[in-house]
Scaffold this motif. Sequence first.
Motif, short mmCIF file in Angstrom:
data_model
loop_
_atom_site.label_atom_id
_atom_site.label_comp_id
_atom_site.label_asym_id
_atom_site.label_seq_id
_atom_site.Cartn_x
_atom_site.Cartn_y
_atom_site.Cartn_z
N GLU A 1 0.82 -1.21 0.00
CA GLU A 1 0.00 0.00 0.00
C GLU A 1 0.85 1.25 0.00
OE1 GLU A 1 -2.57 -0.47 3.36
OE2 GLU A 1 -3.85 -1.94 2.32
N GLU A 2 1.93 1.26 0.79
CA GLU A 2 2.82 2.42 0.85
C GLU A 2 3.51 2.64 -0.49
OE1 GLU A 2 6.87 3.86 3.17
OE2 GLU A 2 5.74 2.13 3.92
N ALA A 3 4.00 1.57 -1.11
CA ALA A 3 4.68 1.68 -2.39
C ALA A 3 3.72 2.13 -3.48
CB ALA A 3 5.32 0.35 -2.77
N LEU B 1 1.88 6.15 -7.35
CA LEU B 1 0.77 6.89 -7.94
C LEU B 1 0.89 8.39 -7.71
CD1 LEU B 1 -2.25 4.56 -7.14
CD2 LEU B 1 -1.10 4.90 -9.33
N ALA B 2 1.48 8.80 -6.59
CA ALA B 2 1.66 10.23 -6.33
C ALA B 2 2.65 10.86 -7.31
CB ALA B 2 2.14 10.44 -4.90
N ASN B 3 3.61 10.08 -7.79
CA ASN B 3 4.63 10.60 -8.70
C ASN B 3 4.38 10.23 -10.16
OD1 ASN B 3 6.44 11.86 -6.76
ND2 ASN B 3 6.66 9.79 -5.98
N CYS B 4 3.26 9.61 -10.44
CA CYS B 4 2.93 9.17 -11.80
C CYS B 4 2.29 10.31 -12.59
CB CYS B 4 1.98 7.98 -11.73
SG CYS B 4 1.50 7.33 -13.32
N PRO B 5 2.74 10.54 -13.83
CA PRO B 5 2.12 11.60 -14.63
C PRO B 5 0.76 11.21 -15.20
CG PRO B 5 3.81 10.52 -15.90
CD PRO B 5 3.87 9.93 -14.52
N VAL C 1 4.21 -2.90 -6.51
CA VAL C 1 5.46 -2.59 -5.82
C VAL C 1 6.66 -2.64 -6.77
CG1 VAL C 1 6.53 -4.69 -4.91
CG2 VAL C 1 6.07 -2.83 -3.40
N ASP C 2 6.55 -3.36 -7.87
CA ASP C 2 7.68 -3.46 -8.79
C ASP C 2 7.73 -2.30 -9.79
OD1 ASP C 2 5.51 -4.17 -10.29
OD2 ASP C 2 6.39 -6.00 -11.11
N GLY C 3 6.83 -1.33 -9.69
CA GLY C 3 6.90 -0.14 -10.53
C GLY C 3 6.00 -0.17 -11.75
#
Length: 130
Positions: free
Chosen positions: A37-39, A44-48, A79-81
């Motif tokens: 959940e943290e990852a 998502l916060a840094n995703c354009p 979590v793997d991006g």
Amino acid sequence: MCNTSNSPSLKERVQCYVRKRYEIEAEYKSKIKALDEEASADILANCPIKIGDVYVTESNTAWGLKRQYYKIAKVDATVDGRVSVYGYKRKLDKTWGKRDNIYMFSASIYDNYNVNYYDKVEDYVEPSKD
């Protein structure tokens, strides 16, 4: 782990080991879930790619160029991006469909969220319904 000094029966010791195993598994699963959940929140916060963005795909068919518009309804991150994107499809009457689970594409942080075959529509304006 389980008390063997009192010399409990084998059945009691086995039950103790089983109970201890379930406790350890529950603790492990809760830690993994918290990390996921943290990852996901950080990615998502840094995703354009954001909910409400409109993307278009073009295909050249025998009847000419065909454009299909999609509006992002849901973005999931692992979590793997990897980011999975789901959205609405625009209908012929220029309204958005009801199904919000149409898989659009996956993007990754490792290739800067590069999206193949989809182009983002900047400053999208909803067409008027005449």
